[in-house]
Design an enzyme around this catalytic site. Structure first.
Site, short mmCIF file in Angstrom:
data_model
loop_
_atom_site.label_atom_id
_atom_site.label_comp_id
_atom_site.label_asym_id
_atom_site.label_seq_id
_atom_site.Cartn_x
_atom_site.Cartn_y
_atom_site.Cartn_z
N SER A 162 0.87 -1.18 0.00
CA SER A 162 0.00 0.00 0.00
C SER A 162 0.90 1.22 0.00
O SER A 162 2.10 1.12 0.32
CB SER A 162 -0.83 -0.02 1.29
OG SER A 162 -1.44 1.23 1.54
N TYR A 175 -1.83 -1.64 10.53
CA TYR A 175 -1.80 -1.73 9.06
C TYR A 175 -0.49 -1.16 8.51
O TYR A 175 0.19 -1.80 7.70
CB TYR A 175 -3.01 -0.96 8.52
CG TYR A 175 -3.25 -1.11 7.04
CD1 TYR A 175 -4.06 -2.12 6.54
CD2 TYR A 175 -2.68 -0.21 6.13
CE1 TYR A 175 -4.31 -2.23 5.17
CE2 TYR A 175 -2.92 -0.32 4.77
CZ TYR A 175 -3.73 -1.33 4.29
OH TYR A 175 -3.97 -1.45 2.94
#
Ligand code: NAD
Length: 280
Positions: A162, A175
């Site tokens: 990401s 995350y």
């Protein structure tokens, strides 16, 4: 627990060392992954489903893994793939997939989940789960499939990270740290696999149009009392020069490219697909 469903069983015996195409043969450009077996995690939804569809179109046999057995069965049936319902947060369930004994030429580590809270309130169990699914499971899967790839002299690992594998945002401690960790794991695999026909890369998207993100947009629009277009432009894509969501098919295209011909030298790299977010 691992549940197996699906019509087509791939010929996945790891002792099968036959190369998919003779080493000096040019693969069919329309089906460059014919004869290869690809395992995609998180394939029941969003990006994973788009990647599975794209790799199937490239000719790959598919092994699809997800926690959501029902949705996975639907995706697998549509693609003639084998469905392996499995909780990647459970190391025993990952081992029970038996991947050391199966042929896997392409591994796409995609499954993921999000939880948002300030560090001082972050539930430690949730933090550990996110790390198990998004960092430990990719390590375990790579550990199981690499010996067969080395034996056959060809393999592709693509890890979905990401923009948050490179940048931080508040309230996303688990995350962001898991994605940074996965960036590091990919590089280590690339270095160890060099010269053995196996590459490891990451694809690092910005916000992608998946059900998860569309829900967040609708949510923020309600909360701020503004339109969804405004939420995208002023809130979610505030740091992104290209003011639109990435489409799952764009991510799938890049993954397929990294698994295709003439990519032996692309390894240890992170491929940003974020509308310029990390360039700012
Ligand atoms: P999604 O929620 O649509 O799909 C994720 C899939 O992972 C789901 O099918 C879910 O069931 C599966 N999964 C979750 N926990 C699991 C577990 N314990 N075991 C097995 N499977 C499990 O999400 P998505 O948006 O398609 O995201 C896919 C990947 O791309 C994730 O790693 C995510 O972090 C990454 N990513 C997404 C975006 C985005 O904007 N959507 C942006 C950058 C990176």
């Amino acid at each position: 627990m691992v549940r197996r469903t699906g019509a087509a069983l791939a010929s996945c015996d790891v002792t099968d060392t036959t190369p998919a195409t003779p080493p000096d043969a040019e693969p069919d450009p329309r089906r460059p992954l014919a004869g290869r077996t690809a395992l995609v995690t998180g394939a029941a939804s969003g990006i994973g489903r788009a990647v599975a569809q794209r790799l199937a179109a490239a000719g790959a046999e598919l092994l699809l893994v997800d926690l959501d057995a029902d949705r996975l069965a639907g995706v697998a049936e549509a693609l003639g793939a084998e469905a392996l319902a499995c909780d990647l947060g459970d190391a025993d369930a990952v081992a029970a997939l038996g991947l050391r004994r199966r042929r896997v030429d392409v591994l796409v580590n995609n499954a993921g989940l999000q939880h948002v809270a300030p560090v001082e309130d972050f539930d430690p169990e949730r933090f550990a789960l996110i790390h198990r699914v998004m960092l430990h499971a990719p390590f375990l899967l790579a550990r199981d499939v690499l010996p067969g790839m080395y034996e056959r002299g060809w393999g592709r690992l693509v890890h979905l990270t990401s923009a948050h594998g490179h940048r931080a945002s508040a309230y996303k401690a688990a995350y962001v740290s898991a994605k940074h960790g996965l960036e590091g794991l990919s590089k280590v695999i690339a270095v160890e696999a060099a010269g053995r026909g196996v590459t490891s890369n990451t694809v690092a998207p910005g916000y992608v149009r998946t059900p998860l993100v569309e829900g967040q947009v609708a949510d923020q629009a309600r909360r701020h009392g503004i339109g969804e277009d405004e939420v995208l432009e002023r809130v979610m894509l505030a740091r992104t020069p290209v003011k639109r969501l990435v489409e799952p098919a764009e991510v799938a295209e890049l993954v397929a490219y990294l698994c295709g011909p003439h990519t032996d030298s692309i390894t240890g790299a992170s491929h940003h697909l974020d509308g310029g977010w990390t360039a700012t």
